[in-house]
Design a protein around this motif. Structure first.
Motif, short mmCIF file in Angstrom:
data_model
loop_
_atom_site.label_atom_id
_atom_site.label_comp_id
_atom_site.label_asym_id
_atom_site.label_seq_id
_atom_site.Cartn_x
_atom_site.Cartn_y
_atom_site.Cartn_z
N GLY A 81 -8.01 9.42 -5.39
CA GLY A 81 -8.50 8.08 -5.77
C GLY A 81 -7.40 7.06 -5.96
N PHE A 82 -6.14 7.42 -5.55
CA PHE A 82 -5.06 6.43 -5.67
C PHE A 82 -5.23 5.44 -4.50
N GLU A 83 -5.42 4.18 -4.81
CA GLU A 83 -5.59 3.20 -3.72
C GLU A 83 -4.33 2.38 -3.52
N THR A 84 -3.84 1.81 -4.63
CA THR A 84 -2.61 1.02 -4.50
C THR A 84 -1.55 1.60 -5.45
N PRO A 85 -0.28 1.50 -5.05
CA PRO A 85 0.77 2.04 -5.92
C PRO A 85 0.87 1.23 -7.21
N ILE B 112 2.86 21.27 -18.06
CA ILE B 112 1.66 21.77 -17.36
C ILE B 112 1.00 20.63 -16.59
N GLN B 113 0.92 19.49 -17.26
CA GLN B 113 0.28 18.34 -16.62
C GLN B 113 1.03 17.89 -15.36
N VAL B 114 2.36 17.82 -15.47
CA VAL B 114 3.15 17.40 -14.31
C VAL B 114 3.00 18.42 -13.18
N ILE C 3 -0.27 14.34 -23.56
CA ILE C 3 -1.73 14.33 -23.44
C ILE C 3 -2.12 13.32 -22.37
N ASP C 4 -2.88 13.78 -21.40
CA ASP C 4 -3.22 12.92 -20.28
C ASP C 4 -4.71 12.61 -20.32
N VAL C 5 -5.08 11.69 -21.18
CA VAL C 5 -6.49 11.32 -21.25
C VAL C 5 -6.57 9.82 -21.00
N ASN C 6 -7.22 9.45 -19.91
CA ASN C 6 -7.33 8.03 -19.62
C ASN C 6 -8.52 7.45 -20.38
N LYS C 7 -8.48 6.16 -20.51
CA LYS C 7 -9.61 5.41 -21.09
C LYS C 7 -9.94 5.79 -22.53
N THR D 7 0.86 -1.19 0.00
CA THR D 7 0.00 0.00 0.00
C THR D 7 0.89 1.23 0.00
N PHE D 8 0.29 2.40 -0.21
CA PHE D 8 1.08 3.63 -0.15
C PHE D 8 1.66 3.83 1.25
N ASN D 9 0.93 3.36 2.30
CA ASN D 9 1.44 3.45 3.68
C ASN D 9 2.77 2.73 3.82
N GLY E 27 -4.74 2.20 -22.99
CA GLY E 27 -4.35 1.17 -22.03
C GLY E 27 -3.69 1.75 -20.81
N ARG E 28 -4.10 2.97 -20.43
CA ARG E 28 -3.45 3.65 -19.30
C ARG E 28 -4.14 3.31 -17.98
N ALA E 29 -3.35 3.52 -16.91
CA ALA E 29 -3.85 3.36 -15.54
C ALA E 29 -4.73 2.11 -15.40
N GLY E 30 -4.21 1.00 -15.92
CA GLY E 30 -4.87 -0.29 -15.69
C GLY E 30 -5.96 -0.65 -16.68
N THR F 141 4.35 5.75 -20.65
CA THR F 141 3.45 6.80 -20.17
C THR F 141 2.21 6.12 -19.62
N GLY F 142 1.59 6.77 -18.68
CA GLY F 142 0.34 6.21 -18.14
C GLY F 142 0.56 5.17 -17.06
N THR F 143 1.81 5.00 -16.62
CA THR F 143 2.08 3.99 -15.60
C THR F 143 2.16 4.60 -14.20
N GLY F 144 1.93 5.91 -14.12
CA GLY F 144 1.98 6.57 -12.82
C GLY F 144 3.37 7.09 -12.48
N LYS F 145 4.18 7.38 -13.50
CA LYS F 145 5.56 7.79 -13.22
C LYS F 145 5.65 9.18 -12.59
N THR F 146 4.69 10.06 -12.89
CA THR F 146 4.74 11.41 -12.32
C THR F 146 4.72 11.34 -10.79
N ALA F 147 3.77 10.55 -10.27
CA ALA F 147 3.71 10.40 -8.81
C ALA F 147 4.95 9.65 -8.32
N ILE G 264 5.62 0.97 -11.03
CA ILE G 264 6.76 1.91 -11.04
C ILE G 264 6.81 2.70 -9.73
N GLN G 265 5.66 2.99 -9.16
CA GLN G 265 5.63 3.71 -7.89
C GLN G 265 6.16 2.81 -6.75
N ALA G 266 5.74 1.54 -6.78
CA ALA G 266 6.17 0.62 -5.73
C ALA G 266 7.69 0.45 -5.73
P1 AMP Z 1 1.32 9.26 -15.46
O1 AMP Z 1 1.99 8.01 -15.96
O2 AMP Z 1 2.06 9.88 -14.34
O3 AMP Z 1 0.99 10.20 -16.57
O4 AMP Z 1 -0.10 8.81 -14.82
C1 AMP Z 1 -1.17 8.35 -15.58
C2 AMP Z 1 -2.50 8.50 -14.87
O5 AMP Z 1 -2.65 7.56 -13.80
C3 AMP Z 1 -2.71 9.89 -14.25
O6 AMP Z 1 -4.02 10.31 -14.57
C4 AMP Z 1 -2.57 9.64 -12.76
O7 AMP Z 1 -3.35 10.56 -12.01
C5 AMP Z 1 -3.08 8.21 -12.61
N1 AMP Z 1 -2.43 7.50 -11.48
C6 AMP Z 1 -1.12 7.56 -11.13
N2 AMP Z 1 -0.88 6.75 -10.07
C7 AMP Z 1 -2.04 6.16 -9.77
C8 AMP Z 1 -2.43 5.20 -8.77
N3 AMP Z 1 -1.55 4.70 -7.91
N4 AMP Z 1 -3.72 4.80 -8.74
C9 AMP Z 1 -4.60 5.31 -9.64
N5 AMP Z 1 -4.32 6.21 -10.59
C10 AMP Z 1 -3.04 6.62 -10.67
#
Ligand code: AMP
Length: 570
Positions: free
Chosen positions: A21-25, A85-87, A306-310, A3-5, A334-337, A49-55, A28-30
């Motif tokens: 709304g981030f529940e699990t890392p 801008i997005q970051v 461009i940050d457009v999911n789904k 978990t993020f904790n 195919g972003r964010a799962g 891209t779209g794997t959550g690398k910004t966080a 790449i975050q983990a």
């Molecule tokens: P990124 O790869 O940083 O461009 O992130 C892609 C998208 O996934 C962005 O909309 C983020 O807000 C979202 N995101 C990043 N980390 C998570 C996470 N742990 N759970 C859900 N969504 C996430």
């Protein structure tokens, strides 16, 4: 499950990301977050891209900022203003509960004075494009002498876009003890060079495989005649009534042309490319994100960040020149799962490039069938019927008109009413597709001028290691072939002069003569290496005759080297 904790993030950050709304890392975050919290080593992270690398890179940086230091502590460099801008916007959300932490984006195309004012308010984090950041450093409004972290986001794209000089210049003024984090979707020689020039024994983190497409994206290719490319796009859009896609084109001109055509043909489409103003771009992007626009036609560069999911689809109206670009393009879906579909439209002579791409990115492309008019009409019809079944009725509003409406329909039975309702919406599809041909069979059966002139003649495909970078072009290739007596009258098929190599087809019975002709050939002092890639090909291009005379040597022209062993320089 981690978990993020478990990752050691502080409660202020946890509260902010929980609200997002981030529940699990993500993977790449983990991997990255604990690394950055516990180690000062530089890091090369390969992630799509779209794997959550910004966080992944910004959360641990935010956590470790020094409250007592009001200089810029973290600089994040991004290839495009959109991504910058997005970051910056993401970081603003992450620091919602972290008092006193601020971030400023700096990028070209917008007032520099406003951005200078923002920098004077002493942000700890600056996110910017290399050009504008460099400019700000030269103007001495951005000081990078106290940086704790330098992030190179989408490093491969920054290099592709020619920012190497700016990067050199920016890095020059940064302290030695900063931590450098390099994020890239693909790993290639220039990225490796950046890592070895600017980083100290970086640790590696890879999510998925190097240079591979996202895992949950399906790849399809469609083969059509060149002249049917646009019709194929229309059919793909028509058979997917709820499509929400980026359509990638190669040039600004083509992007605009395709968007204009789509709009003219009543599709919900807009274009973004380098000649579109920033305000227009923001407008278009917002409309696309809100799904008011279904098809966003874009160049590779304009679509960066461009940050457009789904998205339902990524459509490659044309194949990109480099496989890295394809990885970036298809990574937009195919972003964010969620799962996604990436489609490629190719003509007959580009078919082999799909196989090449498969090898390079390690994914299999399935050959798709362009839907027929009947397929489309059926799909549209049922989509429309579903919509009618599911539409919410506003009883209050419609109630007052109902009696009048019923009166109008008086004497019409249920069947007739259904037919009329559906036809009202549906006739335009029936009309458009009533005499449509099957684009797939057209590819196989067309005996027109695009086929080989000699019955039974087959081509072999050759590759030479010279391309546009050495001034080589189509004319030069013809001239060289013409100069070879052994190749007199040879039929030449498709030719693709690319940046660093050239692929061409030639009557396969001349294969050995051709290979001999190229022995000892040079272009501008570079030894020409030739290999035969495939034989037994049916060409789709009108063959040209070679062997009709000589030409004068100049830059870009392959020449036979007459000296034994020694190579003459031109
Ligand atoms: P990124 O790869 O940083 O461009 O992130 C892609 C998208 O996934 C962005 O909309 C983020 O807000 C979202 N995101 C990043 N980390 C998570 C996470 N742990 N759970 C859900 N969504 C996430």
């Amino acid at each position: 499950m981690i978990t993020f904790n478990d990752l050691g993030l502080n409660p202020m950050i946890l509260q902010a990301i929980t609200e997002m709304g981030f529940e699990t890392p993500t993977p790449i975050q983990a991997k990255t977050i604990p690394h950055l919290i516990n180690s000062e080593n530089d890091l090369v992270a390969l992630a799509q891209t779209g794997t959550g690398k910004t966080a992944a890179f910004s959360l641990p940086i935010i956590q470790q900022l020094n409250d007592n230091d009001d200089s810029v502590q973290a600089l994040i460099l991004c290839p495009t203003r959109e991504l910058a801008i997005q970051v910056a916007n993401d970081i603003k959300k992450y620091v919602k509960y972290s008092p006193g932490v601020s971030v400023v984006p700096v990028y070209g195309g917008e007032s520099i004075t406003t951005q200078i004012r923002a920098l004077k308010r002493k942000p700890q984090i600056v996110v910017g494009t290399p050009g504008r950041v460099n400019d700000m450093i030269k103007r001495r409004v951005l000081k990078v002498g106290s940086l704790g972290w330098l992030v190179l986001d989408e490093a491969d794209e920054m290099l592709n876009m020619g920012f190497k000089e700016e990067l050199d210049s920016i890095l020059e003024g940064t302290p030695d003890d900063k931590q450098v984090l390099l994020f890239s979707a693909t790993m290639n020689a220039p990225v490796r060079r950046i890592a070895s020039n600017y980083m100290k024994k970086p640790d590696d983190i890879t999510v998925g495989n190097k240079n591979k497409g996202a895992e949950n994206v399906q790849h399809f290719f469609y083969v059509v005649h060149e002249r049917d490319r646009y019709q194929a796009l229309r059919r793909i859009a028509d058979v997917n009534p709820d499509i929400h896609a980026i359509v990638f084109c190669r040039t600004r001109r083509e992007t605009q042309q395709i968007a204009d055509k789509l709009i003219q043909d009543h599709y919900s489409a807009e274009a973004i490319h380098g000649e579109i103003s920033q305000s227009q771009r923001t407008l278009v992007m917002n409309r696309f994100k809100e799904k008011k626009v279904q098809l966003l036609v874009a160049t590779d560069v304009a679509a960066r960040g461009i940050d457009v999911n789904k998205l339902t689809h990524v459509i490659n109206y044309n194949l990109p020149e480099r496989s890295e670009a394809y990885v970036h393009r298809s990574g937009r879906t195919g972003r964010a799962g969620s799962s996604g579909i990436s489609l490629v439209i190719v003509n007959m002579r580009e078919k082999y490039k799909v196989r090449d791409l498969e090898r390079r990115i390690g994914k299999t492309f399935e050959q798709g069938k362009i839907p027929t008019g009947d397929d489309i009409c059926e799909m549209q019809l049922f989509s429309m019927v579903d919509k009618v079944c599911n539409v919410e009725v506003n009883e209050d509003q419609i109630g007052k008109y109902l009696d009048l409406i019923k009166k109008k329909f008086e004497g019409m039975d249920r069947d007739e009413l259904i037919k009329k309702l559906v036809s009202e919406e549906f006739n335009r599809f029936l009309e458009y597709y009533k005499n449509s041909v099957d684009l797939n069979t057209r590819v196989g059966s067309d005996k027109g001028g695009e086929r080989s002139g000699k019955p039974g003649m087959l081509f072999a495909r050759f590759r030479i290691n010279v391309g546009r970078n050495l001034g080589f072009n189509l004319k030069e290739l013809f001239a060289f072939l013409n100069e070879q007596p052994a190749l007199k009258g040879v039929e030449i098929g498709n030719i693709d002069v690319m940046k660093e190599h050239t692929v061409f087809e030639l009557d396969e019975t001349f294969k050995e003569k051709l290979l001999t002709s190229f022995a000892d050939a040079e272009v501008d002092g570079h030894e020409v290496k030739i290999s035969c890639e495939a034989t037994g090909l049916q060409s789709t291009r009108a063959p040209k005759k070679g062997g009709s005379g000589g030409g004068r040597g100049r830059r870009g022209r392959p020449r036979r080297n007459p000296g034994k062993g020694k190579r003459r320089r031109y």
